[in-house]
Design a protein around this motif. Structure first.
Motif, PDB file in Angstrom:
ATOM      1  N   TRP A 102      -2.265  -4.440  -4.175  1.00  0.00           N
ATOM      2  CA  TRP A 102      -1.939  -4.486  -2.755  1.00  0.00           C
ATOM      3  C   TRP A 102      -2.720  -3.558  -1.833  1.00  0.00           C
ATOM      4  O   TRP A 102      -2.993  -3.922  -0.678  1.00  0.00           O
ATOM      5  CB  TRP A 102      -0.424  -4.296  -2.574  1.00  0.00           C
ATOM      6  CG  TRP A 102       0.290  -5.506  -3.084  1.00  0.00           C
ATOM      7  CD1 TRP A 102       1.034  -5.608  -4.225  1.00  0.00           C
ATOM      8  CD2 TRP A 102       0.238  -6.820  -2.523  1.00  0.00           C
ATOM      9  NE1 TRP A 102       1.460  -6.903  -4.402  1.00  0.00           N
ATOM     10  CE2 TRP A 102       0.992  -7.666  -3.369  1.00  0.00           C
ATOM     11  CE3 TRP A 102      -0.372  -7.354  -1.391  1.00  0.00           C
ATOM     12  CZ2 TRP A 102       1.163  -9.024  -3.118  1.00  0.00           C
ATOM     13  CZ3 TRP A 102      -0.203  -8.711  -1.128  1.00  0.00           C
ATOM     14  CH2 TRP A 102       0.549  -9.521  -1.992  1.00  0.00           C
ATOM     15  N   PRO A 103      -3.138  -2.366  -2.234  1.00  0.00           N
ATOM     16  CA  PRO A 103      -3.878  -1.534  -1.275  1.00  0.00           C
ATOM     17  C   PRO A 103      -5.125  -2.206  -0.701  1.00  0.00           C
ATOM     18  O   PRO A 103      -5.429  -2.042   0.492  1.00  0.00           O
ATOM     19  CB  PRO A 103      -4.243  -0.300  -2.108  1.00  0.00           C
ATOM     20  CG  PRO A 103      -3.152  -0.200  -3.102  1.00  0.00           C
ATOM     21  CD  PRO A 103      -2.829  -1.620  -3.471  1.00  0.00           C
ATOM     22  N   ASP A 104      -5.838  -2.981  -1.496  1.00  0.00           N
ATOM     23  CA  ASP A 104      -7.047  -3.654  -1.003  1.00  0.00           C
ATOM     24  C   ASP A 104      -6.759  -5.048  -0.455  1.00  0.00           C
ATOM     25  O   ASP A 104      -7.629  -5.643   0.196  1.00  0.00           O
ATOM     26  CB  ASP A 104      -8.080  -3.767  -2.132  1.00  0.00           C
ATOM     27  CG  ASP A 104      -8.607  -2.405  -2.574  1.00  0.00           C
ATOM     28  OD1 ASP A 104      -8.653  -1.498  -1.723  1.00  0.00           O
ATOM     29  OD2 ASP A 104      -8.942  -2.259  -3.766  1.00  0.00           O
ATOM     30  N   ALA A 105      -5.561  -5.582  -0.703  1.00  0.00           N
ATOM     31  CA  ALA A 105      -5.256  -6.955  -0.302  1.00  0.00           C
ATOM     32  C   ALA A 105      -4.613  -7.049   1.074  1.00  0.00           C
ATOM     33  O   ALA A 105      -4.529  -8.142   1.635  1.00  0.00           O
ATOM     34  CB  ALA A 105      -4.339  -7.603  -1.340  1.00  0.00           C
ATOM     35  N   ILE A 106      -4.167  -5.932   1.627  1.00  0.00           N
ATOM     36  CA  ILE A 106      -3.478  -5.951   2.918  1.00  0.00           C
ATOM     37  C   ILE A 106      -4.490  -5.782   4.042  1.00  0.00           C
ATOM     38  O   ILE A 106      -5.180  -4.758   4.112  1.00  0.00           O
ATOM     39  CB  ILE A 106      -2.414  -4.844   2.984  1.00  0.00           C
ATOM     40  CG1 ILE A 106      -1.317  -5.110   1.952  1.00  0.00           C
ATOM     41  CG2 ILE A 106      -1.826  -4.736   4.383  1.00  0.00           C
ATOM     42  CD1 ILE A 106      -0.291  -3.996   1.839  1.00  0.00           C
ATOM     43  N   GLU A 112       1.062  -0.662   7.323  1.00  0.00           N
ATOM     44  CA  GLU A 112       0.501   0.684   7.189  1.00  0.00           C
ATOM     45  C   GLU A 112       0.939   1.259   5.846  1.00  0.00           C
ATOM     46  O   GLU A 112       2.141   1.391   5.574  1.00  0.00           O
ATOM     47  CB  GLU A 112       0.993   1.585   8.318  1.00  0.00           C
ATOM     48  CG  GLU A 112       0.500   3.016   8.207  1.00  0.00           C
ATOM     49  CD  GLU A 112       1.147   3.947   9.216  1.00  0.00           C
ATOM     50  OE1 GLU A 112       1.027   5.181   9.029  1.00  0.00           O
ATOM     51  OE2 GLU A 112       1.790   3.455  10.160  1.00  0.00           O
ATOM     52  N   ILE A 113      -0.018   1.582   4.997  1.00  0.00           N
ATOM     53  CA  ILE A 113       0.302   2.148   3.698  1.00  0.00           C
ATOM     54  C   ILE A 113       0.625   3.628   3.888  1.00  0.00           C
ATOM     55  O   ILE A 113      -0.223   4.431   4.258  1.00  0.00           O
ATOM     56  CB  ILE A 113      -0.870   1.969   2.718  1.00  0.00           C
ATOM     57  CG1 ILE A 113      -1.156   0.478   2.494  1.00  0.00           C
ATOM     58  CG2 ILE A 113      -0.551   2.654   1.384  1.00  0.00           C
ATOM     59  CD1 ILE A 113      -2.401   0.208   1.677  1.00  0.00           C
ATOM     60  N   VAL A 114       1.879   3.971   3.654  1.00  0.00           N
ATOM     61  CA  VAL A 114       2.306   5.364   3.811  1.00  0.00           C
ATOM     62  C   VAL A 114       2.501   6.044   2.457  1.00  0.00           C
ATOM     63  O   VAL A 114       2.643   7.272   2.397  1.00  0.00           O
ATOM     64  CB  VAL A 114       3.596   5.468   4.650  1.00  0.00           C
ATOM     65  CG1 VAL A 114       3.321   5.055   6.085  1.00  0.00           C
ATOM     66  CG2 VAL A 114       4.720   4.622   4.060  1.00  0.00           C
ATOM     67  N   GLY A 115       2.497   5.267   1.391  1.00  0.00           N
ATOM     68  CA  GLY A 115       2.589   5.817   0.048  1.00  0.00           C
ATOM     69  C   GLY A 115       1.862   4.903  -0.914  1.00  0.00           C
ATOM     70  O   GLY A 115       2.407   3.892  -1.351  1.00  0.00           O
ATOM     71  N   PRO A 116       0.591   5.181  -1.229  1.00  0.00           N
ATOM     72  CA  PRO A 116      -0.158   4.316  -2.144  1.00  0.00           C
ATOM     73  C   PRO A 116       0.463   4.334  -3.537  1.00  0.00           C
ATOM     74  O   PRO A 116       1.266   5.220  -3.857  1.00  0.00           O
ATOM     75  CB  PRO A 116      -1.555   4.936  -2.143  1.00  0.00           C
ATOM     76  CG  PRO A 116      -1.360   6.341  -1.717  1.00  0.00           C
ATOM     77  CD  PRO A 116      -0.189   6.349  -0.787  1.00  0.00           C
ATOM     78  N   PRO A 117       0.121   3.345  -4.374  1.00  0.00           N
ATOM     79  CA  PRO A 117       0.677   3.328  -5.738  1.00  0.00           C
ATOM     80  C   PRO A 117       0.449   4.653  -6.439  1.00  0.00           C
ATOM     81  O   PRO A 117      -0.617   5.256  -6.335  1.00  0.00           O
ATOM     82  CB  PRO A 117      -0.102   2.194  -6.419  1.00  0.00           C
ATOM     83  CG  PRO A 117      -0.557   1.321  -5.304  1.00  0.00           C
ATOM     84  CD  PRO A 117      -0.810   2.226  -4.141  1.00  0.00           C
ATOM     85  N   MET A 130       5.093   1.931  -4.336  1.00  0.00           N
ATOM     86  CA  MET A 130       4.159   1.930  -3.204  1.00  0.00           C
ATOM     87  C   MET A 130       4.996   1.690  -1.958  1.00  0.00           C
ATOM     88  O   MET A 130       5.949   0.887  -1.982  1.00  0.00           O
ATOM     89  CB  MET A 130       3.106   0.824  -3.366  1.00  0.00           C
ATOM     90  CG  MET A 130       2.182   0.645  -2.170  1.00  0.00           C
ATOM     91  SD  MET A 130       0.963  -0.676  -2.472  1.00  0.00           S
ATOM     92  CE  MET A 130       0.230  -0.824  -0.835  1.00  0.00           C
ATOM     93  N   GLN A 131       4.681   2.372  -0.862  1.00  0.00           N
ATOM     94  CA  GLN A 131       5.471   2.243   0.369  1.00  0.00           C
ATOM     95  C   GLN A 131       4.585   1.827   1.534  1.00  0.00           C
ATOM     96  O   GLN A 131       3.486   2.388   1.715  1.00  0.00           O
ATOM     97  CB  GLN A 131       6.176   3.562   0.709  1.00  0.00           C
ATOM     98  CG  GLN A 131       7.181   4.027  -0.334  1.00  0.00           C
ATOM     99  CD  GLN A 131       6.575   4.912  -1.391  1.00  0.00           C
ATOM    100  OE1 GLN A 131       5.497   5.473  -1.226  1.00  0.00           O
ATOM    101  NE2 GLN A 131       7.258   5.043  -2.521  1.00  0.00           N
ATOM    102  N   VAL A 132       5.070   0.843   2.308  1.00  0.00           N
ATOM    103  CA  VAL A 132       4.342   0.392   3.488  1.00  0.00           C
ATOM    104  C   VAL A 132       5.306   0.275   4.666  1.00  0.00           C
ATOM    105  O   VAL A 132       6.504   0.057   4.484  1.00  0.00           O
ATOM    106  CB  VAL A 132       3.644  -0.970   3.256  1.00  0.00           C
ATOM    107  CG1 VAL A 132       2.639  -0.879   2.116  1.00  0.00           C
ATOM    108  CG2 VAL A 132       4.657  -2.080   2.981  1.00  0.00           C
ATOM    109  N   LEU A 133       4.754   0.423   5.868  1.00  0.00           N
ATOM    110  CA  LEU A 133       5.482   0.124   7.099  1.00  0.00           C
ATOM    111  C   LEU A 133       5.006  -1.204   7.628  1.00  0.00           C
ATOM    112  O   LEU A 133       3.802  -1.457   7.729  1.00  0.00           O
ATOM    113  CB  LEU A 133       5.253   1.221   8.142  1.00  0.00           C
ATOM    114  CG  LEU A 133       5.934   2.565   7.895  1.00  0.00           C
ATOM    115  CD1 LEU A 133       5.485   3.576   8.935  1.00  0.00           C
ATOM    116  CD2 LEU A 133       7.450   2.413   7.928  1.00  0.00           C
ATOM    117  N   GLY A 134       5.957  -2.081   7.966  1.00  0.00           N
ATOM    118  CA  GLY A 134       5.628  -3.411   8.447  1.00  0.00           C
ATOM    119  C   GLY A 134       5.426  -3.458   9.950  1.00  0.00           C
ATOM    120  O   GLY A 134       5.409  -2.428  10.637  1.00  0.00           O
TER     121      GLY A 134
END
Length: 300
Positions: A102-106, A112-117, A130-134
């Motif tokens: 997901w980090p490269d697919a978004i 917004e990636i706030v916590g990468p894997p 992994m944490q993201v903001l929508g």
């Protein structure tokens, strides 16, 4: 399909632009559009949000067809809302097949990636988080499940992004919230964990080694609600009058019998049609942290 008492049937997030949010959830994450329209006034009223009558909304579901729906409701953003700073629903945790994808697919600007894997060091992890903001600043965890936990069975993903398997509640009084869910909804108190919670420490500018205690609320070995202690600086969530709370706004759980729940309903239970409800009775209440909790009757 039989749906167990306490099953997470869905999470609802508010977004400023529904089309933009659909590009994120449907086109990028791969959730399937189940329904789209304008919110019925009676449903909005049952949530205590009459101003949302007529709001554009969409209902999405994992490609696996698991009984869990992600709902998006369009409404204006609130200038005072900051993620992970207020009481109420703080995050929806979804199980995914491959978190490293997901980090490269978004695409830039969608999430917004706030916590990468991150592999949790020095322990045998049950999942890689992994944490993201929508698009509405809602917090979504994309967790690849690796194993069950000592007290919980964690679902493996059957599609790239699958069901919500834990909802996170930010509470002013963790013990009071846990007891409320145990007594009123007949759920079980699970294990306590005390950890350096990166999302909370970053949001409040705390030292990285600051510890937070959380408690799992479950039904048997099925995890449901993670109840987090929040710092004293937290406050009630700012919101527009008559509208849903911003961000992670509402959670829907299955119950066997609405009449057995000792709750004060915003509006009397009523049968509802459409995606998620499928003709079943539903009603909504306010939890002790100010959270909107909708219950849908799924008789065995």
């Amino acid at each position: 399909m039989s749906i167990a008492h306490g099953t997470i049937l869905g999470g609802l997030s508010t977004v400023p632009d529904l089309d933009e949010a659909l590009r994120a959830y449907r086109d990028t994450l791969g959730l399937e559009l189940a329904e789209r329209g304008e919110l019925d006034a009676d449903l909005a009223q049952s949530w205590g949000c009459p101003g949302n009558a007529g709001s554009p909304y969409a209902v999405l579901r994992p490609a696996s067809a698991e009984p869990c729906w992600m709902r998006l409701v369009e409404q204006p953003a609130h200038p005072g809302f900051r993620p992970t700073r207020s009481y109420g629903w703080a995050a929806f945790e979804c199980t995914v097949e491959d978190v490293w994808h997901w980090p490269d697919a978004i695409p830039p600007g969608q999430f917004e990636i706030v916590g990468p894997p991150k592999v949790i060091e020095n322990i045998e992890p049950a999942f890689i988080p992994m944490q993201v903001l929508g698009p509405g600043r809602e917090m979504v965890y994309l967790n690849q499940v690796l194993a069950d936990m000592p007290g919980s069975d964690l679902p493996r993903a059957k599609s790239p992004v699958d069901r919500i398997f834990i909802v996170v509640l930010a509470a002013p009084d963790r013990e009071a919230s846990v007891e409320w869910y145990r007594q009123r909804l007949h759920l079980d108190r699970g294990a306590d964990f005390t950890i350096p919670y990166t999302m909370i420490n970053n949001a409040f500018g705390l030292s990285p080694d600051t510890q937070t205690t959380l408690t799992m609320v479950s039904k048997g070995r099925m995890p449901i609600v993670e109840v987090d202690d929040y710092p004293a600086e937290a406050a009630a969530r700012p919101r527009h009058e008559g509208l849903l709370p911003p961000g992670n706004a509402l959670v829907t759980l299955a119950v066997q019998d609405l009449d057995a729940c000792e709750l004060d309903w915003i509006a009397a239970p009523a049968s509802r049609e459409g995606a998620l409800y499928e003709g079943r009775r539903a009603a909504t209440t306010l939890g002790p942290a100010g959270e909107l909790l909708e219950l849908v009757e799924c008789k065995p």
